[in-house]
Motif scaffolding. Structure first.
Motif, mmCIF file in Angstrom:
data_model
loop_
_atom_site.group_PDB
_atom_site.id
_atom_site.type_symbol
_atom_site.label_atom_id
_atom_site.label_comp_id
_atom_site.label_asym_id
_atom_site.label_seq_id
_atom_site.Cartn_x
_atom_site.Cartn_y
_atom_site.Cartn_z
ATOM 1 N N GLY A 170 35.366 37.452 46.186
ATOM 2 C CA GLY A 170 35.623 37.638 44.766
ATOM 3 C C GLY A 170 36.310 38.957 44.433
ATOM 4 O O GLY A 170 36.651 39.213 43.285
ATOM 5 N N THR A 171 36.533 39.806 45.446
ATOM 6 C CA THR A 171 37.259 41.051 45.227
ATOM 7 C C THR A 171 38.669 40.888 45.781
ATOM 8 O O THR A 171 39.045 39.811 46.238
ATOM 9 N N THR A 172 39.434 41.954 45.746
ATOM 10 C CA THR A 172 40.738 41.948 46.390
ATOM 11 C C THR A 172 40.730 42.976 47.504
ATOM 12 O O THR A 172 40.017 43.978 47.431
ATOM 13 N N ASP A 173 41.514 42.724 48.528
ATOM 14 C CA ASP A 173 41.570 43.659 49.651
ATOM 15 C C ASP A 173 42.553 44.785 49.358
ATOM 16 O O ASP A 173 43.153 44.844 48.273
ATOM 17 N N TRP A 174 42.763 45.651 50.320
ATOM 18 C CA TRP A 174 43.631 46.826 50.160
ATOM 19 C C TRP A 174 45.065 46.449 49.790
ATOM 20 O O TRP A 174 45.777 47.216 49.162
ATOM 21 N N ALA A 175 45.494 45.227 50.166
ATOM 22 C CA ALA A 175 46.858 44.789 49.882
ATOM 23 C C ALA A 175 46.951 44.002 48.573
ATOM 24 O O ALA A 175 48.011 43.531 48.209
ATOM 25 N N GLY A 176 45.806 43.844 47.890
ATOM 26 C CA GLY A 176 45.795 43.112 46.635
ATOM 27 C C GLY A 176 45.559 41.620 46.772
ATOM 28 O O GLY A 176 45.583 40.893 45.783
ATOM 29 N N ALA A 177 45.325 41.158 47.995
ATOM 30 C CA ALA A 177 45.068 39.730 48.226
ATOM 31 C C ALA A 177 43.598 39.415 47.916
ATOM 32 O O ALA A 177 42.716 40.237 48.160
ATOM 33 N N PRO A 178 43.326 38.224 47.392
ATOM 34 C CA PRO A 178 41.941 37.865 47.096
ATOM 35 C C PRO A 178 41.109 37.717 48.369
ATOM 36 O O PRO A 178 41.596 37.196 49.375
#
Length: 186
Positions: A92-100
């Motif tokens: 439910g968050t996004t990773d360092w690259a902005g991917a879900p």
């Protein structure tokens, strides 16, 4: 190649008070000839960080942390031969690259084994500790990103049991290059 075997090391989580050793190992890793393929950070950037940066890094990934854990391979003389860090990414968050982030997962970063300790199974021992920790944190899978041109690292990760997921991520510093996602599931 080292004459040590993977059994000659103590694999353990770092302690928060070991921040100076964490800093030195990272700087050494960033001096490696393939560091430009393996790390997003540069030596110059890391070297310019204040002590508080390294203290926070060691605190956030040291013994007792549930959000990240840095493991080191310690030799009998107390020196550190290699390291692996695992970050927990929440669904439910996004990773360092902005991917879900679609599921709770471990994300392996900061992989480094000193050249004189390569080729003896040490990387597998480090990964075993990191992956075991991720499973204890209820990760549903463990992933890592590896530069498309870093064949040595890709081979090591395949040997450990990671497999390409088919996902590629453009490299932040040069979108013409990609990092490939490799995954391990329980």
């Amino acid at each position: 190649m080292s004459t040590l075997t993977s059994d000659d090391y103590v694999i353990r989580a770092i302690r928060p008070d070991e921040w100076t050793a964490v800093k030195q190992l990272r700087l050494d890793a960033l001096r490696d000839p393939v560091a430009h393929l393996a790390f997003l950070e540069t030596f110059e950037n890391a070297q310019s960080q204040p002590d508080s940066f390294w203290q926070d890094r060691a605190e956030g990934s040291g013994e007792g942390s549930t959000g990240a854990q840095q493991f080191v391979a310690e030799t009998s003389d107390g020196s550190w031969a290699g390291t692996v860090t695992v970050l927990i990414e929440e669904a439910g968050t996004t990773d360092w690259a902005g991917a879900p982030v679609e599921q709770r997962q471990g994300h392996v970063v900061g992989v480094f084994v000193r050249p004189e300790h390569r080729g003896n199974g040490l990387i597998k021992s480090l990964f075993d500790a990191g992956v075991e920790w991720a499973w204890k944190q209820r990760a549903e899978r463990v992933r890592l990103l590896v530069h498309e041109d870093n064949a040595r690292a890709q081979g090591a990760y395949r040997k450990i049991g990671f497999a390409p997921s088919g996902v590629s991520v453009p490299l932040a510093s040069d979108e013409a290059q990609n990092e490939l996602e490799f995954v391990l599931t329980p």
